[in-house]
Scaffold this motif. Structure first.
Motif, mmCIF file in Angstrom:
data_model
loop_
_atom_site.group_PDB
_atom_site.id
_atom_site.type_symbol
_atom_site.label_atom_id
_atom_site.label_comp_id
_atom_site.label_asym_id
_atom_site.label_seq_id
_atom_site.Cartn_x
_atom_site.Cartn_y
_atom_site.Cartn_z
ATOM 1 N N GLY A 1 -7.150 -6.006 -2.265
ATOM 2 C CA GLY A 1 -6.011 -5.103 -2.208
ATOM 3 C C GLY A 1 -6.432 -3.650 -2.315
ATOM 4 N N VAL B 1 -4.279 -0.554 -1.780
ATOM 5 C CA VAL B 1 -3.385 -0.790 -2.915
ATOM 6 C C VAL B 1 -3.764 0.141 -4.071
ATOM 7 C CG1 VAL B 1 -2.701 -2.452 -4.688
ATOM 8 C CG2 VAL B 1 -2.892 -3.180 -2.308
ATOM 9 N N SER C 1 -3.023 0.509 -8.075
ATOM 10 C CA SER C 1 -2.461 -0.302 -9.151
ATOM 11 C C SER C 1 -2.867 0.208 -10.525
ATOM 12 C CB SER C 1 -2.912 -1.764 -8.993
ATOM 13 O OG SER C 1 -2.419 -2.563 -10.046
ATOM 14 N N ILE D 1 1.934 -0.741 -2.690
ATOM 15 C CA ILE D 1 1.394 -1.663 -1.697
ATOM 16 C C ILE D 1 1.595 -1.098 -0.293
ATOM 17 C CG2 ILE D 1 1.444 -4.010 -0.790
ATOM 18 C CD1 ILE D 1 0.679 -3.991 -3.698
ATOM 19 N N SER E 1 4.540 2.782 2.455
ATOM 20 C CA SER E 1 4.176 1.811 1.426
ATOM 21 C C SER E 1 5.404 1.412 0.624
ATOM 22 C CB SER E 1 3.113 2.402 0.491
ATOM 23 O OG SER E 1 3.644 3.516 -0.216
#
Length: 520
Positions: free
Chosen positions: A121, A126, A128, A166, A335
Motif C-alpha cells: 500500500g 497509501v 497511513s 487511499i 484519493s
C-alpha cells in the motif's frame, strides 16, 4: 448570519450577530436512520437528550466544528467561536472516554501477509498513521492465538487528522470489471448488476497469482464467519428469534441468484468461468467478502459505487467510532481520506463506523456483535394500533405507521406516562382505547387506560422472552464461533425483552399508586 448544516434539528445563538442553524434535511440519505431518535425521544426536545446515540452526538458536535471553521476569520467574534470550538472538542473527548471498548493488543507487529499488504500500500501511495495488529477483544471470532485484526494508532491523532489516505488506483470498483475480459460476456446478460459482476470477478481474481491485488487477497480469511455461513447447530440456536428467518431468507435469495448464473456460465464459457472456481461455496464466500468489507463511495462523477478498499477494510467497527466520514473521493488528491471525528491516542485501536446498523444486521453480514450497547437494536412490532389519520392536527408525529421497541435502559424517562417506552407506541395504544384522547392528565379514566396498556405490553413481551427458551440450555461449552455468536445474540434479545417487562411492571406500580389516591 445563519449557517445551515444537516445534523441537529435546532439552532444555537453563539453571540453577536452569529447563529448556527443545524437542520436535518429530508434529502439526507440517512434521514430515516436519524429519524429513529425522534421515535424514541418523543416530541419534547428536552427529552431527546437521553436518546441521542454516541454516533449522532459526535456527528452533531463535529458539525459545529465544521461550521466554526467556515465562520472563522469572517467575523469579529473570534473569541466566542474559539470558546465554542473548545467546548465542542471537550464534549467529544468526554463522549469518547465513556465509550472506550475493551481490547488488548497482542503484538504491535502484523503477521507476514498484513506486513506485505501495508508495504504494498505504501508503495502504491497509501498514507497511513495506523498499523495493523492482532487484538484480543470480546467481539473477535477470527482467531490468531485468540486474537483478531485491527488498526492501532502509531501516534497521537486529533480531531480532523487524516488517519488513512487511499489512492483510487488501488480501490476495487466496477471500473475494474469493465477492463476485464469477462465483462464482454456479463454485459450481455439481462439484469446483470455491477455488484454481481464484482462478485464473479472476485471469485476468479482470488486465484490469479499475477493479480495486482494478490497481496490483498492473501490477507482475506478462508471463512468469514458471518451469519450467512452459520452451521446447522448455530442456526438452530437462533430458534425463537426473528434473525433465524432473516438468515434463512437471505441464503435462499443468494442461492437463487447463484442458480440463475450457474452452471450455465460454466457450460457456455468454461475457459472464463471454470467450474472448479465457481462452486456455490465460493460464490457465498465472495458474497460475504463484499457484504463485510465493501464501502459505499461517492466518486467525483457523482456516482455512488460499492468498493473494496485494501487496508481500510481491516479497521473494526464501533457504535462510537473514531472515523465516521469517509464516503467521498477527494477530487484534488484523487484519493479517499479517513479523517478522525474524535481523538485516538498512540497504541489505541482506531475504529471505523460501518453504519447505523442493528446487531442482527452486523451478525448476518459482518459476523460479529458490537461490544457496546447498540442504539439501533430495535425490534419491529406487528400489532394493531390506532390510525393517525384522525389526529394529524394534534399529533406531533402523524407519520408513524409502524412501531418498534428497544432496550428501555436507553431511556432516561421512566416516570408516569413514559415508562422508558417509545412515546408514539404508547400514544397509538392510548388512542385505540380512547380515540378522543387529547392530552395525558392524572385522571382515573386515563390511569385505567395506562394500566391496561402496560399489562398488555407486559404479557406480550413475557411471551416473546419465554419463546427464546431457557438460557441454561444454551450450549456454552462449544468452541464454535458461530454457535457462540448465536447464543450471545439470543442473550441480547432476552435482555431487551426483560427490560421492557421490568419497565412495564414498574409502570404498573406507579399507576396503581396514583389510582389509590383517587380511591381514598
Amino acid at each position: 448570519m445563519e449557517l445551515l448544516n444537516q445534523n441537529l434539528p435546532h439552532g444555537a445563538n453563539i453571540g453577536g450577530d452569529i447563529s448556527l442553524m443545524l437542520e436535518l434535511p429530508e434529502n439526507d440519505r440517512f434521514f430515516k436512520k436519524k429519524k429513529l431518535e425522534l421515535y424514541f425521544g418523543g416530541e419534547d426536545v428536552k427529552d431527546m437528550v437521553g436518546f441521542n446515540s454516541p454516533r449522532n452526538e459526535m456527528e452533531a458536535l463535529n458539525s459545529i466544528l465544521t461550521a466554526i471553521a467556515k465562520l472563522d476569520g469572517e467575523h469579529c467574534s473570534t473569541t466566542t467561536l474559539e470558546e465554542l470550538r473548545v467546548a465542542a472538542v471537550n464534549l467529544i473527548s468526554e463522549l469518547g472516554k465513556k465509550c472506550e471498548e475493551e481490547s488488548k493488543v497482542v503484538t504491535r507487529s502484523s503477521c507476514e501477509a498484513e506486513k506485505c499488504l501495508q508495504q504494498w500500500g505504501e508503495d502504491q501511495g497509501v498514507k497511513s498513521q495506523l498499523e495493523i495488529s492482532f487484538i484480543i477483544s470480546p467481539t473477535n471470532c477470527i482467531n490468531f492465538e485468540g486474537a483478531g485484526r485491527g488498526a492501532i494508532a502509531r501516534q497521537d491523532l486529533r480531531i480532523g487528522d487524516i488517519a488513512l489516505e487511499i489512492p483510487l488506483s488501488i480501490v476495487i470498483s466496477d471500473d475494474i470489471v469493465h477492463e476485464y475480459y469477462m465483462y464482454s460476456i456479463l454485459e450481455k446478460i439481462e439484469g446483470m448488476s455491477a455488484e454481481t459482476m464484482l462478485l464473479l470477478w472476485s471469485m476468479k481474481e482470488k486465484h490469479n497469482r499475477d493479480s495486482k491485488f494478490k497481496l490483498y487477497f492473501d490477507t482475506l480469511p478462508e471463512v468469514f464467519n458471518t451469519g450467512l455461513s452459520f452451521g446447522m447447530e448455530a442456526i438452530m440456536a437462533l430458534d425463537g428469534t426473528l434473525l433465524l428467518e432473516e438468515i434463512v431468507q437471505a441464503k435462499e435469495h443468494l442461492r437463487a441468484q447463484y442458480d440463475e448464473l450457474f452452471p450455465s456460465l460454466c457450460n457456455d464459457h468454461p475457459d472464463v468461468f471454470p467450474p472448479e472456481q465457481y462452486r456455490w461455496e465460493q460464490f457465498l464466500w465472495a458474497c460475504e467478502l463484499w457484504y463485510s468489507n465493501s464501502m459505499k463511495i461517492m466518486f467525483s462523477d457523482g456516482k455512488l459505487r460499492t468498493c473494496l478498499i485494501p487496508i481500510a477494510g481491516l479497521l473494526n467497527h464501533s457504535t462510537c467510532p473514531h472515523i465516521m466520514h469517509y464516503g467521498k473521493v477527494d477530487s484534488t488528491t484523487n484519493s479517499i481520506k479517513f479523517p478522525l471525528s474524535r481523538s485516538c491516542n498512540a497504541g489505541q485501536q482506531c475504529f471505523l463506523g460501518y453504519g447505523s446498523f442493528s446487531s442482527s444486521h452486523l451478525l448476518t453480514f459482518y459476523g460479529f456483535l458490537p461490544q457496546l450497547d447498540n442504539y439501533y437494536d430495535v425490534i419491529p412490532l406487528d400489532i394493531d394500533v390506532a390510525s393517525n389519520e384522525d389526529c394529524a392536527d394534534t399529533d406531533p408525529t402523524p407519520d408513524w405507521t409502524s412501531h418498534m421497541v428497544r432496550g428501555t435502559w436507553f431511556s432516561k424517562n421512566h416516570g408516569i406516562f413514559h415508562y422508558g417506552l417509545p412515546p408514539p407506541l404508547l400514544d397509538s395504544m392510548r388512542r385505540s382505547r380512547n380515540p378522543s384522547l387529547q392530552s395525558m392528565t392524572l385522571t382515573p379514566e386515563n390511569l385505567e387506560i395506562e394500566l391496561d396498556i402496560l399489562r398488555d405490553l407486559c404479557s406480550m413481551f413475557e411471551e416473546m422472552r419465554d419463546g427464546l427458551g431457557d438460557p441454561e440450555l444454551d450450549n456454552r461449552e462449544t468452541t464454535s464461533c458461530d454457535v457462540k455468536l448465536a447464543a450471545d445474540f439470543k442473550d441480547l434479545q432476552r435482555r431487551i425483552f426483560s427490560s421492557i417487562v421490568a419497565s412495564c411492571q414498574a409502570g404498573c406500580e406507579l399507576v396503581e399508586c396514583e389510582l389509590q389516591i383517587y380511591t381514598l
